[in-house]
Design an enzyme around this catalytic site. Structure first.
Site, short mmCIF file in Angstrom:
data_model
loop_
_atom_site.label_atom_id
_atom_site.label_comp_id
_atom_site.label_asym_id
_atom_site.label_seq_id
_atom_site.Cartn_x
_atom_site.Cartn_y
_atom_site.Cartn_z
N ALA A 1 0.81 -1.22 -0.02
CA ALA A 1 0.14 -0.11 -0.06
C ALA A 1 0.88 1.31 -0.09
O ALA A 1 0.19 2.40 0.06
CB ALA A 1 -1.08 0.00 1.35
N ALA A 2 2.02 1.20 -0.12
CA ALA A 2 2.83 2.29 -0.33
C ALA A 2 2.47 3.14 -1.42
O ALA A 2 2.45 4.39 -1.49
CB ALA A 2 4.49 1.96 -0.32
N GLY A 3 2.38 2.40 -2.51
CA GLY A 3 1.73 2.93 -3.80
C GLY A 3 0.64 3.76 -3.70
O GLY A 3 0.03 4.73 -4.09
N ASP A 4 -0.36 3.16 -2.77
CA ASP A 4 -1.65 3.63 -2.61
C ASP A 4 -1.47 4.74 -1.75
O ASP A 4 -2.27 6.03 -1.85
CB ASP A 4 -2.59 2.81 -1.80
CG ASP A 4 -2.53 1.28 -2.84
OD1 ASP A 4 -2.72 1.41 -3.85
OD2 ASP A 4 -2.82 0.25 -2.07
#
Ligand code: RIB
Length: 306
Positions: A249-252
């Site tokens: 979820a870093a990209g989220d």
């Protein structure tokens, strides 16, 4: 100015195995821990945007199984408007996630209810596009639904952000509807045929992607940060250093912070700096939705111009 965010995307139950290391093909690694969290790229981005203070609407589907209500609760607790979330027969989307001690991960997704997020369902929600400033979408729902959301965003004058994950071939028509595209290095390589492994190759891939439609390309490069390429110029965005716990979820978090900053009228390259800080914060904590920072937490690591 309108500051709302619409997210058309996926919602999954994440079955997370935290392991000493990732298994090799055919190997069993024991000694792990298990947890189930709400996730899915679309839902994560919606929760992240709401935690950062933006009025956020999520368009998507959960299953009529026992996870459906749990997933809805994750969105509602964050303050996301779920008026256009539909419960459909069959299982909810589910992701099997292995996280290694260094924070790197492997993810496999069973699409479940996300395949019911049809263009018609998005078109039925067209009124929310007239009250928002930014659309975020990804590729865990049918690609024709993503195209329908991008078309609605274009005709309503929204800024659109496409996170092309998991990566798929995209038509020139679809790419021409996108304002910001935010692939990671692997996705950028796949979309352009250029092996992105350093700043130089990221620059080449970003220029090629811009020639395919999107005005601005931001390639996320893990702990190095991101490469920004837009009408304002071509710059490296450095991420704050953190101890990596879980990159899920870093990209989220990155996409949501970018969306919120743009909705606030922030200059695109500054918005990308803020996004990189949000991504780094998410990497420093476990889980998908549990790791997404609040506005107060983000403000402690980066200056917010609003
Ligand atoms: O981006 C992270 C997400 O990818 C996880 O929450 C998982 O559900 C997969 O969709």
């Amino acid at each position: 100015m309108k500051k709302g965010i619409v997210v058309a995307g996926s919602i999954n139950i994440d079955m997370v195995f935290s392991l000493p290391r990732l298994p090799l093909l055919g190997e069993t690694v024991s000694g792990g821990r298990f947890a189930a969290h709400p996730g899915g790229k679309g839902a994560n981005q919606a929760v992240a945007a709401a935690r950062l203070g933006a009025p956020t609407v999520f368009l998507g589907c959960v299953g009529e199984d026992s996870w459906g209500d749990f997933l809805l609760a994750g969105l509602q607790q964050a303050g996301v408007d779920c008026s256009y979330v539909t419960k459909v027969p069959g299982p909810s989307g589910c992701a099997g996630i292995y996280v290694a001690a260094g924070g790197e991960n492997m993810i496999a997704v069973a699409t479940g209810a996300n395949s019911h997020t049809t263009p018609e369902k998005v078109i039925r929600a067209r009124e929310v596009f007239s009250t928002a400033r930014v659309l975020m979408t990804q590729l865990e729902i049918p690609v024709e639904t993503v195209a329908a959301a991008l078309e609605l965003a274009k005709s309503a004058g929204l800024i659109s952000i496409l996170d092309p994950a998991p990566v798929k071939a995209l038509t020139p028509e679809m790419l021409s509807l996108v304002d910001y595209i935010t692939p990671n290095a692997l996705e950028a390589s796949e979309l352009t045929g250029i092996d992105v492994h350093c700043w130089n190759t990221a620059d080449q891939a970003a220029r090629k992607l811009r020639s395919m439609g999107p005005e601005t390309v931001i390639i996320t490069m893990g702990k190095q940060g991101a490469f920004f390429s837009g009408p304002q110029g071509h710059v490296r965005i450095l991420a704050p250093r953190v101890v990596a716990v879980d990159s899920t979820a870093a990209g989220d978090a990155f996409n949501a912070a970018l969306a919120v900053a743009l909705a606030q009228g922030t200059e695109p390259d500054i918005a990308a700096d803020i996004a990189a800080a949000a991504g780094a914060l998410a990497v420093s904590r476990a889980g998908a939705q549990p790791s997404l920072p609040t506005l107060e937490e983000l403000a402690q690591v980066v200056k917010l111009p609003w």
